[in-house]
Design an enzyme around this catalytic site. Structure first.
Site, short mmCIF file in Angstrom:
data_model
loop_
_atom_site.label_atom_id
_atom_site.label_comp_id
_atom_site.label_asym_id
_atom_site.label_seq_id
_atom_site.Cartn_x
_atom_site.Cartn_y
_atom_site.Cartn_z
N HIS A 64 0.69 -1.07 -0.27
CA HIS A 64 -0.27 -0.18 -0.08
C HIS A 64 0.69 1.02 0.21
O HIS A 64 1.95 1.27 0.06
CB HIS A 64 -1.04 0.12 1.76
N HIS A 66 1.29 4.04 2.32
CA HIS A 66 1.98 4.76 3.09
C HIS A 66 3.63 4.13 3.12
O HIS A 66 3.63 3.56 2.58
CB HIS A 66 1.41 3.57 4.45
N ASP A 68 5.23 5.16 5.16
CA ASP A 68 7.20 3.67 5.71
C ASP A 68 6.52 2.05 4.79
O ASP A 68 7.73 1.26 5.28
CB ASP A 68 6.32 3.47 6.57
N HIS A 69 5.91 2.62 3.29
CA HIS A 69 6.04 1.30 2.50
C HIS A 69 6.21 1.68 1.13
O HIS A 69 7.10 0.49 -0.07
CB HIS A 69 4.60 -0.01 2.82
N HIS A 153 -7.38 -1.53 6.66
CA HIS A 153 -6.51 -0.74 6.80
C HIS A 153 -6.29 0.61 7.03
O HIS A 153 -6.71 1.65 6.13
CB HIS A 153 -5.17 -1.24 6.08
N ASP A 176 0.04 -4.06 5.91
CA ASP A 176 -1.05 -3.22 7.51
C ASP A 176 -2.16 -2.99 7.96
O ASP A 176 -2.77 -3.72 6.75
CB ASP A 176 -0.74 -1.48 7.67
N HIS A 246 6.71 -5.18 11.58
CA HIS A 246 6.21 -3.74 11.60
C HIS A 246 5.78 -3.63 12.25
O HIS A 246 4.68 -3.23 13.21
CB HIS A 246 5.12 -4.09 10.24
#
Ligand SMILES: [Zn+2]
Ligand SMILES: [Zn+2]
Length: 295
Positions: A64, A66, A68-69, A153, A176, A246
């Site tokens: 996805h 976000h 942090d990914h 999520h 997530d 994570h």
């Protein structure tokens, strides 16, 4: 054929703290393929330190969008390109991944153009293809199959768990997600389930020291899973090993591996690995790989 999983970045969320772990990224070597799952900050450093040649970059999956990914997706490919990448790279990601890649190439246009002329490199824009996927089968190639399951999520709707299979070996990534029972069916009998996890007591401390605490708490509990919930998914799926990653929190000195183990043991009694940056999990089904941690 055996394989390995390397947890390159093991923390949840984009923040960095002194000496702390990196955001989410994972290397999966399966069926002779080099597969990167998520590209949080630090993925390039992590791959190099794991002994993976950037020139052999092949398949990249983004669960996805976000940050942090996905933050280091462009920089990873660009760095591989300056290191001599000359073979095609395919990025599989949710809708919007193509937009990210096009905008990255525009932002780096000066450098890309100059290196093509000055260093005779192939055009990075033609080396890379982006495939935007939805729920269902994603890839079936040379015995490697990949499938996606939409997970829970909020407020992100295009967030996908991924299942990789090759020659009877299977690895599932939760991405997530809040506790999501359908994930157990999707991860059925997998060799490894890589599941995100929060530690309840640690989250309460994190919230207490954060300015925007109430809002953060609401987001975390609506969008992520507790360690014991990850354990329930692993148990219901009857996987061979559960890997928690994570991690939230990942950099609280008051939280140690024993706390994670105690939480997940309420629901899961099977093989367990708590992620740490650079940790290797073997996929041979036989002996533990060197550096592997079992609890
Ligand atoms: Zn995340
Ligand atoms: Zn997320």
């Amino acid at each position: 054929m055996s394989g390995r999983l390397v947890l390159l970045g093991s923390k949840g969320g984009p923040a960095l703290r002194p000496g702390g772990p990196w955001p989410t990224s994972t290397l999966l070597e399966l069926g002779g393929r080099t597969i990167v799952v998520d590209c949080g900050l630090g993925v390039t450093r992590g791959l190099v330190d794991a002994g993976s040649s950037l020139k052999t970059l092949d398949l990249i999956f983004i669960t996805h969008l976000h940050s942090d990914h996905v933050l280091e997706l462009g920089p990873l490919i660009h760095t591989a390109w300056t290191a001599g990448l000359a073979s095609p790279v395919r990025i599989y990601g949710p809708p919007g991944t193509g937009h990210y890649w096009q905008c990255f190439c525009r932002a780096l246009e000066f450098d890309i153009e100059i290196r093509i002329v000055d260093e005779g490199r192939p055009d990075i824009r033609t080396l890379v293809t982006v495939e935007e996927f939805a729920e269902g089968p994603v890839l079936d190639e040379h015995g490697l199959t990949v499938a996606a399951l939409r997970v829970d999520h909020p407020p992100v709707t295009d967030c996908f768990a991924l299942r990789f299979e090759h020659d009877g070996r299977s690895v599932v990534f939760s991405s997530d997600t809040a506790f999501f029972p359908p994930l157990a069916g999707f991860a059925k009998e997998a060799d490894i389930l890589v599941h995100e996890a929060m530690l309840e007591s640690g989250v309460e401390r994190l919230v207490a020291r954060t300015g925007n605490g109430a809002r953060l708490r609401e987001h975390l509990f609506a969008s992520h899973s507790l360690a014991e919930e990850a354990g329930r998914i692993a148990r219901d799926a009857n996987v061979r090993r559960l890997v928690l990653t994570h991690l939230i929190p990942a950099d609280d000195p008051a939280v140690g591996e024993a706390d994670w183990i105690a939480a997940v043991r309420k629901t899961w009694s099977g093989d367990l690995t708590i992620a740490r940056d650079g940790l290797v999990v073997g996929l041979s089904g036989a002996k533990a790989a060197s550096g592997e941690e079992t609890a």
